[in-house]
Write a protein that holds these residues in place. Structure first.
Motif, mmCIF file in Angstrom:
data_model
loop_
_atom_site.group_PDB
_atom_site.id
_atom_site.type_symbol
_atom_site.label_atom_id
_atom_site.label_comp_id
_atom_site.label_asym_id
_atom_site.label_seq_id
_atom_site.Cartn_x
_atom_site.Cartn_y
_atom_site.Cartn_z
ATOM 1 N N SER A 56 0.832 -1.211 0.000
ATOM 2 C CA SER A 56 0.000 0.000 0.000
ATOM 3 C C SER A 56 0.858 1.249 0.000
ATOM 4 C CB SER A 56 -0.926 0.010 1.211
ATOM 5 O OG SER A 56 -1.799 -1.087 1.178
ATOM 6 N N ARG A 59 2.301 1.745 -3.443
ATOM 7 C CA ARG A 59 1.281 2.224 -4.380
ATOM 8 C C ARG A 59 0.977 3.695 -4.143
ATOM 9 N NH1 ARG A 59 -4.783 -0.227 -5.246
ATOM 10 N NH2 ARG A 59 -5.377 1.224 -6.878
ATOM 11 N N LEU A 60 0.870 4.102 -2.889
ATOM 12 C CA LEU A 60 0.602 5.492 -2.552
ATOM 13 C C LEU A 60 1.719 6.400 -3.055
ATOM 14 C CD1 LEU A 60 -1.153 7.558 -1.028
ATOM 15 C CD2 LEU A 60 0.188 7.051 1.017
ATOM 16 N N ARG A 62 3.744 5.794 -5.534
ATOM 17 C CA ARG A 62 3.689 5.787 -6.994
ATOM 18 C C ARG A 62 2.591 6.733 -7.490
ATOM 19 N NH1 ARG A 62 2.593 0.305 -8.415
ATOM 20 N NH2 ARG A 62 4.427 -0.147 -7.168
ATOM 21 N N GLU A 63 1.428 6.714 -6.818
ATOM 22 C CA GLU A 63 0.326 7.590 -7.215
ATOM 23 C C GLU A 63 0.676 9.056 -6.968
ATOM 24 O OE1 GLU A 63 -3.079 6.198 -5.084
ATOM 25 O OE2 GLU A 63 -3.327 4.445 -6.381
ATOM 26 N N ARG A 64 1.350 9.353 -5.867
ATOM 27 C CA ARG A 64 1.765 10.736 -5.586
ATOM 28 C C ARG A 64 2.750 11.234 -6.639
ATOM 29 N NH1 ARG A 64 2.797 11.161 0.908
ATOM 30 N NH2 ARG A 64 0.613 11.126 1.516
ATOM 31 N N ALA A 66 2.997 10.207 -9.728
ATOM 32 C CA ALA A 66 2.273 10.395 -10.988
ATOM 33 C C ALA A 66 1.450 11.690 -10.936
ATOM 34 C CB ALA A 66 1.359 9.213 -11.246
ATOM 35 N N THR A 67 0.841 11.991 -9.811
ATOM 36 C CA THR A 67 0.043 13.203 -9.646
ATOM 37 C C THR A 67 0.938 14.443 -9.715
ATOM 38 O OG1 THR A 67 -1.516 12.017 -8.242
ATOM 39 C CG2 THR A 67 -1.572 14.424 -8.172
#
Length: 74
Positions: A56, A59-60, A62-64, A66-67
């Motif tokens: 988790s 993933r968090l 990675r998402e940050r 990308a954002t």
């Protein structure tokens, strides 16, 4: 930390000389099997929760990333 505690507990359970874990003939008692099962279950659950938390967190992050890169580009 949990793995250290339960590993130590199982080692102590295996060396038990009080008569709780093994009977006079040296056979494991119900006490031994129940506590061994508790230790194994706790270790596996702790490992599972740790893996879920690690995945988790990855993933968090990675998402940050990308954002943040889409905000920079946009």
């Amino acid at each position: 930390m949990v793995s250290y505690v339960w590993t130590t507990f199982v080692k102590n359970l295996w060396k038990d000389g009080s008569g709780l874990a093994f009977d006079a003939a040296g056979n494991p008692t119900a006490y031994f099997w129940v506590h061994l099962l508790l230790a194994i279950t706790s270790f596996l659950l702790g490992t599972g929760v740790g893996v879920i938390g690690f995945l988790s967190l990855r993933r968090l992050r990675r998402e940050r990333t990308a954002t943040e890169s889409s905000v920079t580009l946009g």
